[in-house]
Design a protein around this motif. Structure first.
Motif, PDB file in Angstrom:
ATOM      1  N   LEU A  53      24.195  40.462  66.757  1.00 39.45           N
ATOM      2  CA  LEU A  53      24.931  40.994  65.602  1.00 39.45           C
ATOM      3  C   LEU A  53      24.908  40.013  64.430  1.00 39.45           C
ATOM      4  O   LEU A  53      24.672  40.393  63.282  1.00 39.45           O
ATOM      5  CB  LEU A  53      26.368  41.307  66.016  1.00 39.45           C
ATOM      6  N   GLU A  54      25.137  38.714  64.750  1.00 39.79           N
ATOM      7  CA  GLU A  54      25.098  37.703  63.676  1.00 39.79           C
ATOM      8  C   GLU A  54      23.712  37.625  63.062  1.00 39.79           C
ATOM      9  O   GLU A  54      23.559  37.503  61.844  1.00 39.79           O
ATOM     10  CB  GLU A  54      25.517  36.352  64.246  1.00 39.79           C
ATOM     11  N   HIS A  55      22.661  37.689  63.924  1.00 46.10           N
ATOM     12  CA  HIS A  55      21.286  37.638  63.394  1.00 46.10           C
ATOM     13  C   HIS A  55      20.986  38.835  62.491  1.00 46.10           C
ATOM     14  O   HIS A  55      20.408  38.700  61.419  1.00 46.10           O
ATOM     15  CB  HIS A  55      20.302  37.599  64.569  1.00 46.10           C
ATOM     16  N   VAL A  56      21.407  40.033  62.949  1.00 46.84           N
ATOM     17  CA  VAL A  56      21.163  41.245  62.143  1.00 46.84           C
ATOM     18  C   VAL A  56      21.929  41.176  60.828  1.00 46.84           C
ATOM     19  O   VAL A  56      21.421  41.528  59.766  1.00 46.84           O
ATOM     20  CB  VAL A  56      21.544  42.504  62.947  1.00 46.84           C
ATOM     21  N   ALA A  81      28.132  49.387  48.699  1.00 45.64           N
ATOM     22  CA  ALA A  81      28.630  50.085  49.886  1.00 45.64           C
ATOM     23  C   ALA A  81      28.064  49.468  51.159  1.00 45.64           C
ATOM     24  O   ALA A  81      28.770  49.264  52.154  1.00 45.64           O
ATOM     25  CB  ALA A  81      28.280  51.570  49.798  1.00 45.64           C
ATOM     26  N   LEU A  82      26.771  49.174  51.138  1.00 48.93           N
ATOM     27  CA  LEU A  82      26.144  48.538  52.300  1.00 48.93           C
ATOM     28  C   LEU A  82      26.739  47.160  52.570  1.00 48.93           C
ATOM     29  O   LEU A  82      26.922  46.759  53.711  1.00 48.93           O
ATOM     30  CB  LEU A  82      24.629  48.445  52.081  1.00 48.93           C
ATOM     31  N   GLN A  83      27.031  46.418  51.486  1.00 47.40           N
ATOM     32  CA  GLN A  83      27.624  45.087  51.636  1.00 47.40           C
ATOM     33  C   GLN A  83      29.000  45.180  52.270  1.00 47.40           C
ATOM     34  O   GLN A  83      29.391  44.347  53.110  1.00 47.40           O
ATOM     35  CB  GLN A  83      27.708  44.410  50.259  1.00 47.40           C
ATOM     36  N   LEU A  84      29.783  46.222  51.876  1.00 50.06           N
ATOM     37  CA  LEU A  84      31.103  46.430  52.480  1.00 50.06           C
ATOM     38  C   LEU A  84      30.963  46.720  53.969  1.00 50.06           C
ATOM     39  O   LEU A  84      31.747  46.226  54.797  1.00 50.06           O
ATOM     40  CB  LEU A  84      31.818  47.582  51.771  1.00 50.06           C
ATOM     41  N   GLN A  85      29.959  47.549  54.325  1.00 55.02           N
ATOM     42  CA  GLN A  85      29.748  47.831  55.737  1.00 55.02           C
ATOM     43  C   GLN A  85      29.376  46.576  56.506  1.00 55.02           C
ATOM     44  O   GLN A  85      29.832  46.345  57.626  1.00 55.02           O
ATOM     45  CB  GLN A  85      28.671  48.895  55.891  1.00 55.02           C
ATOM     46  N   VAL A  86      28.511  45.744  55.896  1.00 53.90           N
ATOM     47  CA  VAL A  86      28.131  44.471  56.528  1.00 53.90           C
ATOM     48  C   VAL A  86      29.350  43.580  56.713  1.00 53.90           C
ATOM     49  O   VAL A  86      29.564  42.954  57.756  1.00 53.90           O
ATOM     50  CB  VAL A  86      27.045  43.775  55.691  1.00 53.90           C
ATOM     51  N   LEU A 185      23.368  50.976  60.891  1.00 58.97           N
ATOM     52  CA  LEU A 185      23.390  50.384  59.550  1.00 58.97           C
ATOM     53  C   LEU A 185      22.023  49.838  59.160  1.00 58.97           C
ATOM     54  O   LEU A 185      21.579  49.999  58.019  1.00 58.97           O
ATOM     55  CB  LEU A 185      24.441  49.273  59.490  1.00 58.97           C
ATOM     56  N   GLY A 186      21.341  49.203  60.130  1.00 61.45           N
ATOM     57  CA  GLY A 186      20.000  48.689  59.839  1.00 61.45           C
ATOM     58  C   GLY A 186      19.041  49.808  59.489  1.00 61.45           C
ATOM     59  O   GLY A 186      18.228  49.682  58.572  1.00 61.45           O
ATOM     60  N   HIS A 187      19.148  50.927  60.242  1.00 61.32           N
ATOM     61  CA  HIS A 187      18.280  52.078  59.944  1.00 61.32           C
ATOM     62  C   HIS A 187      18.570  52.634  58.550  1.00 61.32           C
ATOM     63  O   HIS A 187      17.649  52.917  57.772  1.00 61.32           O
ATOM     64  CB  HIS A 187      18.496  53.144  61.008  1.00 61.32           C
ATOM     65  N   LYS A 188      19.873  52.795  58.233  1.00 61.72           N
ATOM     66  CA  LYS A 188      20.235  53.304  56.900  1.00 61.72           C
ATOM     67  C   LYS A 188      19.781  52.350  55.799  1.00 61.72           C
ATOM     68  O   LYS A 188      19.256  52.781  54.759  1.00 61.72           O
ATOM     69  CB  LYS A 188      21.742  53.520  56.814  1.00 61.72           C
ATOM     70  N   ILE A 193      16.207  50.736  51.409  1.00 63.10           N
ATOM     71  CA  ILE A 193      15.239  49.787  50.840  1.00 63.10           C
ATOM     72  C   ILE A 193      13.909  50.478  50.588  1.00 63.10           C
ATOM     73  O   ILE A 193      13.270  50.297  49.548  1.00 63.10           O
ATOM     74  CB  ILE A 193      15.066  48.582  51.789  1.00 63.10           C
ATOM     75  N   THR A 194      13.478  51.310  51.573  1.00 62.96           N
ATOM     76  CA  THR A 194      12.214  52.042  51.386  1.00 62.96           C
ATOM     77  C   THR A 194      12.283  52.969  50.193  1.00 62.96           C
ATOM     78  O   THR A 194      11.345  53.062  49.390  1.00 62.96           O
ATOM     79  CB  THR A 194      11.897  52.845  52.652  1.00 62.96           C
ATOM     80  N   SER A 195      13.428  53.669  50.058  1.00 58.18           N
ATOM     81  CA  SER A 195      13.594  54.586  48.910  1.00 58.18           C
ATOM     82  C   SER A 195      13.577  53.823  47.596  1.00 58.18           C
ATOM     83  O   SER A 195      12.940  54.235  46.624  1.00 58.18           O
ATOM     84  CB  SER A 195      14.903  55.358  49.062  1.00 58.18           C
ATOM     85  N   ILE A 196      14.277  52.677  47.580  1.00 55.39           N
ATOM     86  CA  ILE A 196      14.332  51.876  46.350  1.00 55.39           C
ATOM     87  C   ILE A 196      12.953  51.349  45.996  1.00 55.39           C
ATOM     88  O   ILE A 196      12.523  51.381  44.831  1.00 55.39           O
ATOM     89  CB  ILE A 196      15.339  50.724  46.522  1.00 55.39           C
ATOM     90  N   GLU A 197      12.216  50.846  47.026  1.00 56.06           N
ATOM     91  CA  GLU A 197      10.867  50.336  46.755  1.00 56.06           C
ATOM     92  C   GLU A 197       9.954  51.457  46.265  1.00 56.06           C
ATOM     93  O   GLU A 197       9.128  51.260  45.362  1.00 56.06           O
ATOM     94  CB  GLU A 197      10.301  49.694  48.013  1.00 56.06           C
ATOM     95  N   SER A 198      10.097  52.659  46.849  1.00 56.95           N
ATOM     96  CA  SER A 198       9.266  53.789  46.398  1.00 56.95           C
ATOM     97  C   SER A 198       9.582  54.148  44.951  1.00 56.95           C
ATOM     98  O   SER A 198       8.670  54.361  44.138  1.00 56.95           O
ATOM     99  CB  SER A 198       9.513  55.001  47.308  1.00 56.95           C
ATOM    100  N   GLU A 199      10.876  54.210  44.620  1.00 61.30           N
ATOM    101  CA  GLU A 199      11.247  54.501  43.233  1.00 61.30           C
ATOM    102  C   GLU A 199      10.750  53.414  42.283  1.00 61.30           C
ATOM    103  O   GLU A 199      10.307  53.700  41.168  1.00 61.30           O
ATOM    104  CB  GLU A 199      12.771  54.633  43.126  1.00 61.30           C
ATOM    105  N   PHE A 200      10.828  52.143  42.749  1.00 60.70           N
ATOM    106  CA  PHE A 200      10.371  51.052  41.887  1.00 60.70           C
ATOM    107  C   PHE A 200       8.868  51.145  41.638  1.00 60.70           C
ATOM    108  O   PHE A 200       8.403  50.973  40.515  1.00 60.70           O
ATOM    109  CB  PHE A 200      10.717  49.719  42.559  1.00 60.70           C
ATOM    110  N   ARG A 201       8.090  51.460  42.744  1.00 56.99           N
ATOM    111  CA  ARG A 201       6.643  51.599  42.551  1.00 56.99           C
ATOM    112  C   ARG A 201       6.325  52.796  41.660  1.00 56.99           C
ATOM    113  O   ARG A 201       5.429  52.728  40.802  1.00 56.99           O
ATOM    114  CB  ARG A 201       5.949  51.751  43.912  1.00 56.99           C
TER     115      ARG A 201
END
Length: 376
Positions: A53-56, A81-86, A185-188, A193-201
């Motif tokens: 858990l700490e590593h993730v 939101a993700l940071q709050l979940q973390v 959470l890792g999957h989400k 991240i994939t969506s953001i990278e796709s939008e950025f590209r």
């Protein structure tokens, strides 16, 4: 890590004296080797899950920091939101660690109680042996009380062991739930991240296409502007040629000119728009410097009988003038006015001529013979 190893070593030292039978407990409610090993496995599983858990969480925090360095300001809410979940998972991990510490304390108390129970049981066994030998009624009553007290303690130990097992099960459930939450959470986060990278590209590609289209449009506008500028320059040059004034008036120096020879008008009186006056002074011939339509006027005064003159454009005769007949000795003048289109470099010249004579001269009077040329 060192603290956990010391705790496990202490547990092994404490229980090494009473783990005799690995399958069946000697007394009811006492944990066996299998139970103890199961507890140790659960503790190790909890520790591994906590490290995972700490590593993730650390990996997720690094990924979030990497994303914050990119131009993804419009996804700030998702990142927050993700940071709050973390942060929630970190808090849950800390709570699990605290619960683990509490369980360790309870396990130590359980071990101490079990050790005391073992000592008392041993003492009770000795007392029973002594009672059998002495057959003392008083000792038997005391022995019953001790047995009852021992039974109570055994029941208490059994209850504590049950509570301990429930706590371990709860910790195990919490650990598994934390692992499931971390995976979810890792999957989400990976999807985000994939969506953001796709939008950025996609944005980068769109910016490249828009830049290319703007560049092509700008090049086209520049080419059109250059074409218009060239056309405008041509039009201005044409207008300038039409409006640029050209005028000249020159005299002949006077004297005799052979028939067929040029009457030179090399004494320039007025000029406008003539750049090469020195050529006229030296040759007495007009050379067009600008394209256009010109008006040419020539007057020749002569005292020679049977005389005249001709106006030539290059080698073409534009006009012929007869000045006077064969009889008489008075000076007479002849004038000719013509118009013609001249191109740059065309020559205008005036030649002496006569009626019937093929040879001889024509006398030209100075001051009475002029050449005037005007661009209209």
């Amino acid at each position: 890590m060192l603290l956990y190893l010391m705790i496990i070593s202490l547990i092994f030292q404490c229980v090494s004296g009473f783990l005799v039978d690995s399958t069946t407990p000697k007394y009811a409610g006492v944990i066996t080797d299998k139970h103890y090993i199961a507890v140790i496995d659960l503790l190790m599983e909890e520790r591994q899950a906590r490290h995972l858990l700490e590593h993730v969480v650390t990996s997720l925090q690094q990924t979030v920091q990497s994303l914050e360095q990119k131009d993804i300001s419009k996804h700030a809410k998702d990142i927050s939101a993700l940071q709050l979940q973390v942060n929630g998972l970190v808090a849950t991990c800390s709570l699990s660690q605290n619960n683990f510490g509490v369980l360790e304390g309870k396990f130590k108390d359980l071990e101490m109680n079990y050790t005391l129970l073992k000592d008392e049981n041993k003492k009770l066994s000795q007392d029973v042996a002594t009672l059998k030998q002495t057959q003392s009624v008083v000792s038997m009553e005391h022995l019953k009380q001790q047995v009852q007290a021992t039974s109570n303690k055994v029941n208490q130990l059994k209850y504590n062991n049950m509570v301990r097992n429930q706590d371990i099960i709860a910790i195990s459930n919490i650990t598994r739930q934390n692992q499931l939450d971390v995976k979810t959470l890792g999957h989400k986060l990976t999807q985000q991240i994939t969506s953001i990278e796709s939008e950025f590209r996609e944005k980068s590609q769109n910016d490249t296409v828009v830049h290319k289209e703007l560049t092509n449009a700008l090049d086209l506008k520049i080419a059109n502007l250059e074409t218009n500028q060239t056309f405008l320059g041509i039009q201005v040059a044409a207008i300038a040629q039409k409006t640029y004034p050209v005028a000249l008036t020159a005299w002949n120096a006077g004297g005799d000119v052979s028939i067929g020879s040029e009457i030179k008008f090399n004494e320039v009186k007025t000029s406008t728009g003539i750049r090469n006056l020195s050529a006229i002074h030296s040759t007495g011939t007009f050379t067009a410097e600008e394209d256009g339509v010109y008006m040419i006027a020539v007057t020749v005064n002569s005292g020679t009988n049977d005389s005249g003159f001709e106006i030539h454009k290059n080698n073409i005769t534009l006009s012929q003038v007869y000045i006077q007949g064969k009889v008489g000795d008075n000076d007479q003048s002849g004038t000719s006015v013509v118009s013609t289109e001249l191109r740059m470099g065309d020559l205008i010249s005036v030649l002496a001529s006569a009626g019937d004579r093929k040879q001889g001269i024509v006398h030209v009077d100075k001051g009475w013979s002029t050449l005037s040329i005007i661009k209209i």
